[in-house]
Scaffold this active site. Structure first.
Site, PDB file in Angstrom:
ATOM      1  NE  ARG A  27      -4.266  -1.699   0.295  1.00  0.00           N
ATOM      2  CZ  ARG A  27      -5.199  -1.522   1.274  1.00  0.00           C
ATOM      3  NH1 ARG A  27      -5.549  -0.593   1.920  1.00  0.00           N
ATOM      4  NH2 ARG A  27      -6.061  -2.329   0.848  1.00  0.00           N
ATOM      5  NE  ARG A  31      -7.722   5.576   2.654  1.00  0.00           N
ATOM      6  CZ  ARG A  31      -8.540   5.113   3.199  1.00  0.00           C
ATOM      7  NH1 ARG A  31      -9.647   5.789   3.709  1.00  0.00           N
ATOM      8  NH2 ARG A  31      -8.379   3.753   3.677  1.00  0.00           N
ATOM      9  NE  ARG A  40     -10.040   7.487  -2.679  1.00  0.00           N
ATOM     10  CZ  ARG A  40     -11.303   7.439  -2.721  1.00  0.00           C
ATOM     11  NH1 ARG A  40     -11.995   8.146  -3.598  1.00  0.00           N
ATOM     12  NH2 ARG A  40     -12.196   6.900  -2.069  1.00  0.00           N
ATOM     13  CG  ASP A  77      -9.193  -2.926  -4.071  1.00  0.00           C
ATOM     14  OD1 ASP A  77      -8.276  -2.638  -3.211  1.00  0.00           O
ATOM     15  OD2 ASP A  77     -10.210  -3.657  -3.836  1.00  0.00           O
ATOM     16  CE1 TYR A 153     -13.084  -7.088   1.911  1.00  0.00           C
ATOM     17  CE2 TYR A 153     -11.393  -8.525   1.150  1.00  0.00           C
ATOM     18  CZ  TYR A 153     -11.618  -7.528   1.914  1.00  0.00           C
ATOM     19  OH  TYR A 153     -10.784  -7.088   2.951  1.00  0.00           O
TER      20      TYR A 153
HETATM   21  O1  1CP Z   1       0.048   0.613  -3.191  1.00  0.00           O
HETATM   22  C1  1CP Z   1      -0.482  -0.329  -3.365  1.00  0.00           C
HETATM   23  O2  1CP Z   1      -0.211  -1.433  -2.470  1.00  0.00           O
HETATM   24  C2  1CP Z   1      -1.168  -0.816  -4.422  1.00  0.00           C
HETATM   25  C3  1CP Z   1      -2.539  -0.879  -4.373  1.00  0.00           C
HETATM   26  C4  1CP Z   1      -3.401  -1.655  -3.423  1.00  0.00           C
HETATM   27  C5  1CP Z   1      -3.147  -3.155  -3.386  1.00  0.00           C
HETATM   28  C6  1CP Z   1      -2.116  -3.878  -3.505  1.00  0.00           C
HETATM   29  C7  1CP Z   1      -4.837  -1.184  -3.173  1.00  0.00           C
HETATM   30  C8  1CP Z   1      -5.113   0.032  -3.231  1.00  0.00           C
HETATM   31  N1  1CP Z   1      -5.317  -2.551  -2.425  1.00  0.00           N
HETATM   32  C9  1CP Z   1      -4.598  -3.516  -2.487  1.00  0.00           C
HETATM   33  C10 1CP Z   1      -4.945  -5.093  -2.157  1.00  0.00           C
HETATM   34  C11 1CP Z   1      -6.115  -5.177  -1.367  1.00  0.00           C
HETATM   35  N2  1CP Z   1      -7.176  -4.475  -1.259  1.00  0.00           N
HETATM   36  C12 1CP Z   1      -6.020  -6.045  -0.324  1.00  0.00           C
HETATM   37  C13 1CP Z   1      -5.020  -7.138  -0.078  1.00  0.00           C
HETATM   38  C14 1CP Z   1      -3.820  -6.458   0.874  1.00  0.00           C
HETATM   39  C15 1CP Z   1      -4.282  -5.874   2.235  1.00  0.00           C
HETATM   40  O3  1CP Z   1      -4.534  -6.667   2.820  1.00  0.00           O
HETATM   41  O4  1CP Z   1      -4.033  -4.833   2.240  1.00  0.00           O
HETATM   42  C16 1CP Z   1      -7.291  -6.133   0.433  1.00  0.00           C
HETATM   43  C17 1CP Z   1      -7.856  -7.049   1.427  1.00  0.00           C
HETATM   44  C18 1CP Z   1      -8.298  -4.972  -0.307  1.00  0.00           C
HETATM   45  C19 1CP Z   1      -9.642  -4.697   0.027  1.00  0.00           C
HETATM   46  C20 1CP Z   1      -9.865  -3.377   0.041  1.00  0.00           C
HETATM   47  N3  1CP Z   1      -9.819  -2.381  -0.878  1.00  0.00           N
HETATM   48  C21 1CP Z   1      -9.800  -2.670   1.341  1.00  0.00           C
HETATM   49  C22 1CP Z   1      -9.977  -3.357   2.851  1.00  0.00           C
HETATM   50  C23 1CP Z   1     -11.027  -3.449   3.256  1.00  0.00           C
HETATM   51  C24 1CP Z   1     -11.009  -4.374   4.638  1.00  0.00           C
HETATM   52  O5  1CP Z   1     -11.862  -5.436   4.580  1.00  0.00           O
HETATM   53  O6  1CP Z   1     -10.389  -4.078   5.624  1.00  0.00           O
HETATM   54  C25 1CP Z   1     -10.120  -1.344   1.015  1.00  0.00           C
HETATM   55  C26 1CP Z   1     -10.214  -0.214   2.099  1.00  0.00           C
HETATM   56  C27 1CP Z   1      -9.793  -1.091  -0.349  1.00  0.00           C
HETATM   57  C28 1CP Z   1      -9.801   0.143  -0.890  1.00  0.00           C
HETATM   58  C29 1CP Z   1      -8.401   0.371  -1.536  1.00  0.00           C
HETATM   59  N4  1CP Z   1      -7.624  -0.271  -2.256  1.00  0.00           N
HETATM   60  C30 1CP Z   1      -6.447   0.457  -2.446  1.00  0.00           C
HETATM   61  C31 1CP Z   1      -6.632   1.689  -1.650  1.00  0.00           C
HETATM   62  C32 1CP Z   1      -5.499   2.872  -1.779  1.00  0.00           C
HETATM   63  C33 1CP Z   1      -7.681   1.830  -1.084  1.00  0.00           C
HETATM   64  C34 1CP Z   1      -8.449   2.843  -0.254  1.00  0.00           C
HETATM   65  C35 1CP Z   1      -9.333   3.679  -1.023  1.00  0.00           C
HETATM   66  C36 1CP Z   1      -9.249   5.180  -0.756  1.00  0.00           C
HETATM   67  O7  1CP Z   1     -10.212   5.476   0.005  1.00  0.00           O
HETATM   68  O8  1CP Z   1      -8.693   5.888  -1.505  1.00  0.00           O
END
Ligand code: 1CP
Length: 348
Positions: A27, A31, A40, A77, A153
């Site tokens: 990540r 943010r 964004r 994502d 999910y």
């Molecule tokens: O920079 C990076 O790492 C690349 C982008 C990336 C990756 C690899 C994002 C952007 N998401 C992910 C993978 C991801 N998404 C995972 C696996 C890794 C981890 O556990 O962190 C999971 C479980 C998700 C699902 C997801 N997408 C969540 C988690 C919800 C939960 O159950 O806790 C969330 C909040 C998102 C949205 C998301 N994805 C990525 C970002 C930057 C965001 C936040 C969105 C925003 O508000 O800008």
């Protein structure tokens, strides 16, 4: 081990002990960076950002400009796969992903494997743009969620604490449930192959919720599907490095490493370093495992632990990373201190 790679990350993945560990951070785009929040806002919602190649490229590059990580990870994502399969998906402000849940085998007819690339095409374009815009010493990582984690999910409809719905289906109708997992396996292989063809040099498979399964179910829904994905990718790209991240699985990480065929494995924060050095790193390169909250704290507590991790893990192939993703409260300057410490051995 000697290799022909020039890139630090690829050298470590090929089994070389490098002069310093390559580093990137799960990540690393997100943010905690003001420039991410600005891009964004420009994109509109989160899905629009993921499907906009120019803006997705931009947010992928943002952390590299500041900190010079040794790898870039595609901005996307894990839930783009359910979206491409036709399951309605939304990201609610302050709440995260929300999907119309699939709860039993009769709901599976709503999913369509045939057309996923139509939806996912912009992601491949992002990869292709990045493969020419990242610095020459930087490695491009593609990724997908592992079938189990993506399924949590799809079935729960959002993030979950107890996984009651998916486990009830898994225990009550394992044959029907395996059809869902098979669909995700096939979609994931096709998706990752396209990323590799567009220029991804490494892929990582995120299994964030692998740790909620008992070991017999872990074998069925984590080991088996991951192995099939690795085999599906290697049929076309025999040398493709694949990093696995089975989070929270404790001692099950050993069978994960022995049976799935991954090239390297990412360690969560709770994995003991000595144990991992003796039982995991003797088999394949490892990546990890700084507590992301130390990156919020910064200062001596963070620096001491970074040095401890590097000292303990650098006698075998090692990639520095976190044990889980960066959280939004992280002060950007703490990431700067981490980068300097890893690169120069000091924060100044
Ligand atoms: O920079 C990076 O790492 C690349 C982008 C990336 C990756 C690899 C994002 C952007 N998401 C992910 C993978 C991801 N998404 C995972 C696996 C890794 C981890 O556990 O962190 C999971 C479980 C998700 C699902 C997801 N997408 C969540 C988690 C919800 C939960 O159950 O806790 C969330 C909040 C998102 C949205 C998301 N994805 C990525 C970002 C930057 C965001 C936040 C969105 C925003 O508000 O800008």
């Amino acid at each position: 081990v000697t290799t022909t790679h020039a890139k630090l990350m690829l050298r470590a993945l090929s089994g070389e002990i490098t002069e310093r560990p390559p580093f990137w951070l799960m990540r690393q785009a997100g943010r905690y960076l003001p420039e991410y929040r600005a891009t964004r806002a420009e994109a509109g919602n989160f899905l629009d950002l993921c499907y906009n190649p120019k803006l997705a490229e931009e947010v992928t590059l943002q952390p590299l400009r500041r900190y010079g990580m040794d790898a870039a990870i595609l901005f996307a994502d894990i839930l783009l796969i359910p979206d491409a399969l036709g399951q309605p998906l939304d990201y609610l402000e302050g709440e995260g992903p929300v999907l119309d849940p699939i709860r039993s085998a009769k709901d599976l007819s709503a999913l369509n494997l045939e057309n996923i690339h139509t939806t996912l095409e912009p992601v491949y374009e992002t990869v292709s743009r990045l493969s020419s815009s990242i610095p020459s010493e930087c490695t491009l990582i593609g990724f997908a969620g592992a079938p189990w984690t993506v399924a949590t999910y799809m079935v729960e409809g959002r993030g979950s604490k107890d996984y009651v719905n998916i486990k009830k289906w898994m225990y009550g109708d394992p044959v029907g449930f395996s059809t869902l997992i098979d669909i995700i396996v096939d979609a994931t292989i096709a998706y990752l192959l396209k990323q590799v063809e567009a220029g991804a040099e490494v892929v990582q498979i995120f299994d964030t919720w692998a740790g909620v399964l008992p070991d017999n179910e872990f074998r069925k829904w984590v080991l088996g599907p991951t192995k099939r994905i690795v085999e599906g990718l290697r049929r076309h790209h025999p040398d493709l490095p694949v990093i696995g991240f089975p989070k929270g699985v404790g001692g099950n990480i050993i069978s994960f490493v022995e049976e799935t065929g991954v090239t390297a494995v990412s360690l969560d924060t709770g994995t003991p370093l000595d144990w991992a050095a003796r039982n995991v790193q003797t088999k394949i390169p490892v990546q990890g495992n700084l507590d992301p909250i130390l990156l919020v704290q910064g200062g001596e507590a963070m620096e001491n632990r970074i040095i401890e991790i590097i000292n303990r893990m650098s006698t075998a192939p090692f990639i520095f990373n976190l044990g889980h993703g960066i959280i939004p409260q992280t002060p950007p300057e703490h990431v700067g201190a981490l980068s300097k410490l890893i690169r120069n051995g000091s924060t100044s």
